[in-house]
Design an enzyme around this catalytic site. Structure first.
Site, PDB file in Angstrom:
ATOM      1  N   TRP A  69       0.840  -1.209   0.000  1.00 29.82           N
ATOM      2  CA  TRP A  69       0.000   0.000   0.000  1.00 29.82           C
ATOM      3  C   TRP A  69       0.876   1.260   0.000  1.00 29.82           C
ATOM      4  O   TRP A  69       0.663   2.192  -0.784  1.00 29.82           O
ATOM      5  CB  TRP A  69      -0.887  -0.046   1.248  1.00 29.82           C
ATOM      6  CG  TRP A  69      -1.907   1.027   1.376  1.00 29.82           C
ATOM      7  CD1 TRP A  69      -2.366   1.866   0.392  1.00 29.82           C
ATOM      8  CD2 TRP A  69      -2.623   1.378   2.566  1.00 29.82           C
ATOM      9  NE1 TRP A  69      -3.328   2.696   0.899  1.00 29.82           N
ATOM     10  CE2 TRP A  69      -3.499   2.407   2.232  1.00 29.82           C
ATOM     11  CE3 TRP A  69      -2.608   0.904   3.881  1.00 29.82           C
ATOM     12  CZ2 TRP A  69      -4.355   2.997   3.174  1.00 29.82           C
ATOM     13  CZ3 TRP A  69      -3.459   1.469   4.815  1.00 29.82           C
ATOM     14  CH2 TRP A  69      -4.317   2.506   4.462  1.00 29.82           C
ATOM     15  N   ARG A 124      -5.209  -9.334   0.638  1.00 24.51           N
ATOM     16  CA  ARG A 124      -6.019 -10.377   1.266  1.00 24.51           C
ATOM     17  C   ARG A 124      -7.305  -9.756   1.786  1.00 24.51           C
ATOM     18  O   ARG A 124      -8.348  -9.854   1.169  1.00 24.51           O
ATOM     19  CB  ARG A 124      -5.214 -11.064   2.378  1.00 24.51           C
ATOM     20  CG  ARG A 124      -5.809 -12.365   2.891  1.00 24.51           C
ATOM     21  CD  ARG A 124      -4.958 -12.942   3.998  1.00 24.51           C
ATOM     22  NE  ARG A 124      -4.897 -12.085   5.164  1.00 24.51           N
ATOM     23  CZ  ARG A 124      -5.761 -12.136   6.183  1.00 24.51           C
ATOM     24  NH1 ARG A 124      -6.709 -13.024   6.199  1.00 24.51           N
ATOM     25  NH2 ARG A 124      -5.641 -11.307   7.206  1.00 24.51           N
ATOM     26  N   HIS A 183      12.812  -4.587   3.359  1.00 25.17           N
ATOM     27  CA  HIS A 183      12.512  -5.039   4.719  1.00 25.17           C
ATOM     28  C   HIS A 183      13.859  -5.040   5.439  1.00 25.17           C
ATOM     29  O   HIS A 183      14.496  -6.087   5.611  1.00 25.17           O
ATOM     30  CB  HIS A 183      11.909  -6.449   4.699  1.00 25.17           C
ATOM     31  CG  HIS A 183      10.595  -6.529   3.977  1.00 25.17           C
ATOM     32  ND1 HIS A 183       9.547  -5.683   4.259  1.00 25.17           N
ATOM     33  CD2 HIS A 183      10.142  -7.348   3.004  1.00 25.17           C
ATOM     34  CE1 HIS A 183       8.504  -5.985   3.482  1.00 25.17           C
ATOM     35  NE2 HIS A 183       8.853  -6.984   2.702  1.00 25.17           N
TER      36      HIS A 183
HETATM   37  P1  PAP Z   1       4.667  -7.370   1.915  1.00 22.72           P
HETATM   38  O1  PAP Z   1       5.535  -6.955   3.051  1.00 22.72           O
HETATM   39  O2  PAP Z   1       4.769  -8.825   1.583  1.00 22.72           O
HETATM   40  O3  PAP Z   1       4.804  -6.484   0.732  1.00 22.72           O
HETATM   41  P2  PAP Z   1       2.462  -5.890   2.900  1.00 22.72           P
HETATM   42  O4  PAP Z   1       1.999  -5.145   1.725  1.00 22.72           O
HETATM   43  O5  PAP Z   1       3.294  -5.173   3.902  1.00 22.72           O
HETATM   44  O6  PAP Z   1       3.159  -7.232   2.445  1.00 22.72           O
HETATM   45  O7  PAP Z   1       1.221  -6.442   3.699  1.00 22.72           O
HETATM   46  C1  PAP Z   1       0.124  -7.034   3.093  1.00 22.72           C
HETATM   47  C2  PAP Z   1      -1.067  -6.586   3.916  1.00 22.72           C
HETATM   48  O8  PAP Z   1      -1.462  -5.278   3.476  1.00 22.72           O
HETATM   49  C3  PAP Z   1      -2.263  -7.483   3.702  1.00 22.72           C
HETATM   50  O9  PAP Z   1      -2.991  -7.453   4.921  1.00 22.72           O
HETATM   51  P3  PAP Z   1      -4.002  -8.589   5.353  1.00 22.72           P
HETATM   52  O10 PAP Z   1      -3.330  -9.906   5.175  1.00 22.72           O
HETATM   53  O11 PAP Z   1      -4.306  -8.307   6.802  1.00 22.72           O
HETATM   54  O12 PAP Z   1      -5.195  -8.426   4.508  1.00 22.72           O
HETATM   55  C4  PAP Z   1      -2.973  -6.778   2.564  1.00 22.72           C
HETATM   56  O13 PAP Z   1      -4.320  -7.134   2.429  1.00 22.72           O
HETATM   57  C5  PAP Z   1      -2.788  -5.331   2.998  1.00 22.72           C
HETATM   58  N1  PAP Z   1      -2.931  -4.379   1.889  1.00 22.72           N
HETATM   59  C6  PAP Z   1      -2.437  -4.491   0.632  1.00 22.72           C
HETATM   60  N2  PAP Z   1      -2.766  -3.420  -0.095  1.00 22.72           N
HETATM   61  C7  PAP Z   1      -3.491  -2.610   0.708  1.00 22.72           C
HETATM   62  C8  PAP Z   1      -4.144  -1.360   0.503  1.00 22.72           C
HETATM   63  N3  PAP Z   1      -4.099  -0.741  -0.665  1.00 22.72           N
HETATM   64  N4  PAP Z   1      -4.784  -0.818   1.551  1.00 22.72           N
HETATM   65  C9  PAP Z   1      -4.839  -1.442   2.742  1.00 22.72           C
HETATM   66  N5  PAP Z   1      -4.254  -2.634   2.989  1.00 22.72           N
HETATM   67  C10 PAP Z   1      -3.586  -3.217   1.989  1.00 22.72           C
END
Ligand code: PAP
Length: 331
Positions: A88, A302, A150
């Site tokens: 995000w 997710r 990271h």
């Molecule tokens: P990464 O470190 O592997 O890149 P990262 O993007 O930090 O992962 O985290 C993914 C989480 O951000 C997911 O959370 P959840 O499993 O609790 O659902 C994902 O759904 C959430 N996420 C991704 N994009 C967005 C967005 N645009 N707005 C809010 N949450 C988001």
């Protein structure tokens, strides 16, 4: 900055002798990595490097980054714990920085065709090199250069801290980060499913990607009191107040919104463009993949909610996660 960094040229500029030196350097790093404490993690090997658990295959990339990255004052580095909101925030920072050339409501905006991980690349992955050749990021003329990773604060190269590079860190509720990673780990490793209870115990013992989680976050929290080039944001606050946080990000990155832009609603357009529902529903994020095609983009989207952990964790698991890393007063 016109858009996605032109990284290809960083891999093609070296002569045979330089390639040979890179190859020796990676060999040396791999030898060091093989001697580090290790642990099995979803069938992969984690290594304890300078106090943090990392995927073993990534450690040479972290070492190459530490030893070779030449930071610029204009650079911006987003560094987070996995699952704290990286995807995000990559989208938001990219959309904010490139808004002059990519209007957020444009039907050809890069974020509609590329996953945020393709728009903003992780430094430790870049520094893993290609065929044992390290990229030369000095070749990038863009300003600012926007990177992510990271990477614990204590592993950022001295040049990052000396040069005034801007650093952004997102924190997230530990239970949410844990559940998000546990779901993600099982989604991308369907043949090596990890049981929830076992996973809680492993996490609470400090072993997680970039863990101990509490040490990773504490380093950023502590550094923020003295480093004015470090911005701390929280996933939960970003969800609650997206407009305020987008403005804060823009101000921090040195490209705050003008009154005209605000009147035209550009901040809301960026929030909408980068929203969970909008990104999740783009074809590239439904069917595409990232990280050398190893991860389906859909797994980065997710639920995007605040208290989803309550659907999975028992009171006992919650206690283990909440008390992990806290030193017993009597000790
Ligand atoms: P990464 O470190 O592997 O890149 P990262 O993007 O930090 O992962 O985290 C993914 C989480 O951000 C997911 O959370 P959840 O499993 O609790 O659902 C994902 O759904 C959430 N996420 C991704 N994009 C967005 C967005 N645009 N707005 C809010 N949450 C988001």
């Amino acid at each position: 900055m016109a858009g996605i960094l032109a990284l290809e040229k960083c891999f093609g500029s070296k002569n045979e002798q330089e390639k040979e030196e890179d190859s020796k350097m990676y060999k040396r790093y791999r030898e060091i990595v093989s001697s580090l404490p290790s642990n099995d993690y979803w069938g992969d090997t984690m290594r304890l490097y300078k106090g943090f658990w990392q995927m073993g295959y990534l450690v040479p990339g972290i070492m190459a980054f530490e030893d070779n990255f030449k930071a610029r004052e204009t650079d911006i580095i987003l560094t987070t714990l996995p699952k704290a909101g990286t995807t995000w925030t990559k989208a938001l920072t990219f959309a904010i920085l490139t808004r002059d050339v990519n209007h957020p409501s444009s039907p050809t905006h890069p974020l509609l065709f590329f996953n945020p991980h393709s728009c903003v690349q992780n430094l430790e992955y870049l520094y893993m090199g290609r065929e044992n050749t390290m990229p030369d990021l000095d070749m990038l003329n863009e300003s600012p250069r926007l990177f992510a990773g990271h990477i614990p604060y204590s592993l950022l190269p001295a040049s990052v801290l000396k040069s005034g590079t801007k650093i952004i860190n997102i924190s997230r509720n530990r239970k949410s980060t844990f559940v998000s990673f546990w779901k993600f780990g099982n989604l991308i490793n369907p043949d090596k499913l990890l049981d929830l209870e076992k996973s809680v115990d492993i996490f609470a013992s400090g072993i997680s990607f970039c863990g101990p989680e509490w040490n990773f976050q504490a380093e950023f929290t502590n550094a923020a009191s003295t480093n004015s080039n470090l911005l701390l944001l929280s996933y939960e606050e970003m969800l609650e107040k997206p407009v305020e946080n987008v403005k804060k990000l823009a101000e921090f990155m040195g490209c705050g919104f003008t009154d005209d832009e605000e009147k035209q609603g550009i901040v809301d357009e960026i929030v909408k463009l980068c929203s969970f529902d909008n990104l999740k529903n783009q074809q590239v994020n439904k069917n595409g993949s990232s990280y050398n095609s190893k991860i389906d983009n859909k797994h980065f989207f997710r639920k995007g909610e605040v208290r989803d952990w309550a659907n999975y964790l028992t009171p006992e698991m919650i206690k283990k996660l909440e008390t992990a890393g806290k030193i017993n007063e009597s000790e």
